[in-house]
Design a protein around this motif. Structure first.
Motif, PDB file in Angstrom:
ATOM      1  N   SER A 212       6.540   5.668  -8.249  1.00 61.41           N
ATOM      2  CA  SER A 212       6.868   6.475  -7.079  1.00 61.41           C
ATOM      3  C   SER A 212       6.409   5.834  -5.775  1.00 61.41           C
ATOM      4  O   SER A 212       7.039   6.025  -4.732  1.00 61.41           O
ATOM      5  N   TYR A 213       5.309   5.087  -5.789  1.00 61.00           N
ATOM      6  CA  TYR A 213       4.813   4.478  -4.552  1.00 61.00           C
ATOM      7  C   TYR A 213       4.965   2.966  -4.526  1.00 61.00           C
ATOM      8  O   TYR A 213       5.299   2.379  -3.508  1.00 61.00           O
ATOM      9  N   LEU A 214       4.661   2.300  -5.623  1.00 58.38           N
ATOM     10  CA  LEU A 214       4.675   0.838  -5.652  1.00 58.38           C
ATOM     11  C   LEU A 214       6.093   0.305  -5.517  1.00 58.38           C
ATOM     12  O   LEU A 214       6.996   0.704  -6.254  1.00 58.38           O
ATOM     13  N   HIS A 215       6.303  -0.600  -4.547  1.00 54.77           N
ATOM     14  CA  HIS A 215       7.628  -1.170  -4.304  1.00 54.77           C
ATOM     15  C   HIS A 215       7.445  -2.542  -3.674  1.00 54.77           C
ATOM     16  O   HIS A 215       6.619  -2.719  -2.769  1.00 54.77           O
ATOM     17  N   SER A 216       8.227  -3.516  -4.132  1.00 56.94           N
ATOM     18  CA  SER A 216       8.015  -4.907  -3.714  1.00 56.94           C
ATOM     19  C   SER A 216       8.207  -5.138  -2.224  1.00 56.94           C
ATOM     20  O   SER A 216       7.616  -6.065  -1.660  1.00 56.94           O
ATOM     21  N   SER A 217       9.025  -4.345  -1.555  1.00 60.95           N
ATOM     22  CA  SER A 217       9.263  -4.547  -0.126  1.00 60.95           C
ATOM     23  C   SER A 217       8.638  -3.447   0.739  1.00 60.95           C
ATOM     24  O   SER A 217       8.926  -3.358   1.933  1.00 60.95           O
ATOM     25  N   ASP A 218       7.794  -2.611   0.134  1.00 59.68           N
ATOM     26  CA  ASP A 218       7.233  -1.468   0.863  1.00 59.68           C
ATOM     27  C   ASP A 218       5.870  -1.125   0.263  1.00 59.68           C
ATOM     28  O   ASP A 218       5.729  -0.160  -0.477  1.00 59.68           O
TER      29      ASP A 218
END
Length: 383
Positions: free
Chosen positions: A357-363
């Protein structure tokens, strides 16, 4: 999927930057949609995202506060010919549906021409009749209208799930193990009456499946199926881990539930598989994507983008394929992934793509902020 060029005259306003809203914001922005967000809590991890152009603030999502704020926000977005308004919870859907004239003066909403149907399906006391009329199983149900109505369940089988008729009341569900337990819950939640009681369908979280559809005036544009792996509270709460599955019967039953309603936009249906293999309706989600929309997006079914395109009258981007995906609500259960990885003895449980839900490669900032909040809460709790 191949995304056609996005018309810069159109934008999206997402109501909320909790983990659900954040998933929608990211899906829209990465498809090239000018994306804005609105929330009452700007301290959320999602408020740190780099995926929206601006985060607006509202005192609350109640109609008295939200409607004038929406008017003001639209004036600030006057450079756009059309702005799609995208709800993230049932209360927002209810406000939009009940005040559709005021809302549609400024915004485009994919499902607004069937607002009365959406509002009807939000009420849980409408679901038994609707399900049976459409040939689907629905658990034996009784409605409690006063705190002294526990005797109405004398012929019912316990344990019993209780849930408020109106969406987003002070509780989602509770389990009554016996009549005395039921009486205690009705006394406690009398401000939430009427309340439904349903006979519990045996099975744990893994027996709960769902079909997610994108409709255009009742016509199926795309659909996929998944199931819960965990929820909080267990067996009756909100999904915390879900996976994609290939279950044609779940997809067919979901279409059957919504047949003839001429709805547009995202809808979903949660069903539970009983020990004998039969499926029983739990509840639909209408007027918005479900909380686990990140599962759909991660699998290649970009529901928020398709909802935006329907609302603004643009060609809808159809998924070219979907892939296996496991989604984690790392907000409610931050230990879900390590537990599943440990149980499966691999970093890619179920051989699926892993989505958080939170971890994202560009954010990265929402994940960093979420970890910081969690650490602070642990430290404070320890003292």
């Amino acid at each position: 999927m191949t995304t056609p060029p996005i018309n810069a005259r159109f934008a999206a306003l997402v109501l909320g930057v909790d983990s659900h809203g954040l998933a929608a914001v990211r899906a829209l922005n990465q498809a090239g949609v000018p994306t804005y967000a609105l929330d009452k809590d700007t301290s959320l991890p999602g408020a740190r995202s780099n995926q929206f152009r601006r985060l607006f603030s509202t005192p609350s999502f109640e109609a008295a506060d939200l409607l004038p704020v929406l008017r003001q926000v639209r004036q600030q977005l006057s450079a756009y010919d059309e702005v799609a308004l995208m709800a993230m919870n049932d209360r927002q859907v209810e406000v939009i549906g009940r005040h559709q004239a005021a809302v549609t003066a400024d915004y485009r909403v994919a499902w607004i021409d069937q607002a009365d149907t959406i509002l009807r399906l939000q009420r849980k006391n409408e679901l038994e009749t609707h399900s049976r009329q459409h040939g689907l199983n629905y658990p034996r149900t009784v409605q409690f209208d006063s705190p002294g109505d526990a005797n109405l369940a004398m012929s019912m089988r316990f344990p019993m799930i209780i849930k408020p008729v109106r969406p987003l009341s002070s509780f989602k569900t509770q389990m009554a193990a016996n009549p005395a337990d039921l009486d205690r819950w009705l006394q406690r939640y009398q401000a939430d009456l009427p309340i439904l009681g349903q006979e519990f369908i045996a099975g744990d979280d893994r027996a709960i499946y769902f079909g997610a559809l994108l409709l255009e005036r009742g016509r199926l544009l795309f659909g996929m199926t998944g199931r819960k792996l965990a929820s909080y509270p267990p067996s009756r709460g909100q999904t915390t881990v879900a996976e994609t599955v290939d279950e044609p019967q779940v997809l067919q039953l979901t279409q059957q539930f919504f047949a003839g309603l001429r709805l547009s936009g995202p809808v979903s249906l949660e069903l539970k598989r009983a020990p004998d293999g039969s499926f029983w309706v739990i509840e639909p989600t209408v007027g918005r994507t479900d909380f686990w929309v990140g599962l759909c997006i991660g699998a290649g079914f970009n529901q928020p983008l398709m909802e935006f395109q329907l609302a603004t009258g643009q060609p809808v981007t159809m998924p070219t394929r979907t892939e296996g995906c496991t989604w984690y609500d790392s907000e409610r259960d931050p230990t879900a992934y390590p537990r599943l990885a440990l149980n499966n003895r691999c970093l890619r449980p179920l051989n699926h793509r892993q989505v958080f839900s939170y971890l994202h490669s560009s954010d990265w900032r929402p994940a960093i902020h979420a970890v910081g909040r969690r650490l602070r809460s642990v430290v404070l709790w320890s003292f």
